[in-house]
Design a protein around this motif. Structure first.
Motif, short mmCIF file in Angstrom:
data_model
loop_
_atom_site.label_atom_id
_atom_site.label_comp_id
_atom_site.label_asym_id
_atom_site.label_seq_id
_atom_site.Cartn_x
_atom_site.Cartn_y
_atom_site.Cartn_z
N THR A 110 0.82 -1.22 0.00
CA THR A 110 0.00 0.00 0.00
C THR A 110 0.86 1.27 0.00
N TYR A 111 2.14 1.12 0.31
CA TYR A 111 3.05 2.27 0.36
C TYR A 111 3.94 2.35 -0.87
N LEU A 112 3.80 1.38 -1.77
CA LEU A 112 4.62 1.35 -2.98
C LEU A 112 3.78 1.78 -4.18
N ASN A 113 4.33 2.52 -5.04
CA ASN A 113 3.63 2.94 -6.24
C ASN A 113 4.20 2.15 -7.42
N ILE A 114 3.82 0.88 -7.44
CA ILE A 114 4.34 -0.02 -8.47
C ILE A 114 3.18 -0.56 -9.30
N PRO A 115 3.16 -0.31 -10.61
CA PRO A 115 2.09 -0.87 -11.44
C PRO A 115 2.29 -2.38 -11.61
#
Length: 116
Positions: A110-115
Motif C-alpha cells: 500500500t506504500y509502494l507505487n508499483i504498477p
C-alpha cells in the motif's frame, strides 16, 4: 504511517508454522527515514529439511546470526523490534509466523507505487 517502522522479509520452510520453520528473517529498522539497525537471522543449515532451500539463501552466509529454532529467532526479533510498526508482504504465512508479535502490521504494497 508512523515515522518508525520495520521492513521485513521472512522465508519459511512451509506456509503453516506448525509444519515448518523460519529459514531466514531479515529486517531493516527505520526511524524518520534513517536506517537505525538490521536484523539478519537464519536457522542453522542442519535444521533445514531440503538442500534446495539452502541454495536459495546461499548468499552472505557470514553476515547472519544463526539459531537452532524458529522460536529463538522470533524471541530475538520480538525484543529487537520494540514498538516499531511492521511493514510486510501481506501473505498468510508471514502473518501466521508473526502471530506472537503484537506490533501493528501493515501491507507494504500500500506504500509502494508499483504498477502490476
Amino acid at each position: 504511517m508512523s515515522s518508525k517502522y520495520v521492513i521485513l522479509e521472512l522465508i519459511p520452510t512451509a506456509t503453516d508454522p506448525s509444519r515448518g520453520d523460519i529459514i531466514q528473517l531479515s529486517a531493516l529498522k527505520i526511524d524518520n527515514l534513517n536506517l537505525v539497525d538490521r536484523f539478519d537471522y537464519r536457522i542453522n543449515d542442519e535444521c533445514v529439511p531440503l538442500s534446495e532451500m539452502l541454495d536459495m539463501i546461499s548468499y552472505d552466509k557470514d553476515k547472519f546470526i544463526y539459531k537452532e529454532s524458529t522460536k529463538e529467532i522470533l524471541e530475538d526479533f520480538s525484543k529487537w523490534v520494540e514498538d516499531y510498526e511492521l511493514l510486510i508482504l501481506n501473505n498468510s504465512y508471514t502473518l501466521n509466523y508473526l502471530s506472537s508479535i503484537h506490533n501493528m502490521k501493515r501491507d507494504i504494497s500500500t506504500y509502494l507505487n508499483i504498477p502490476y
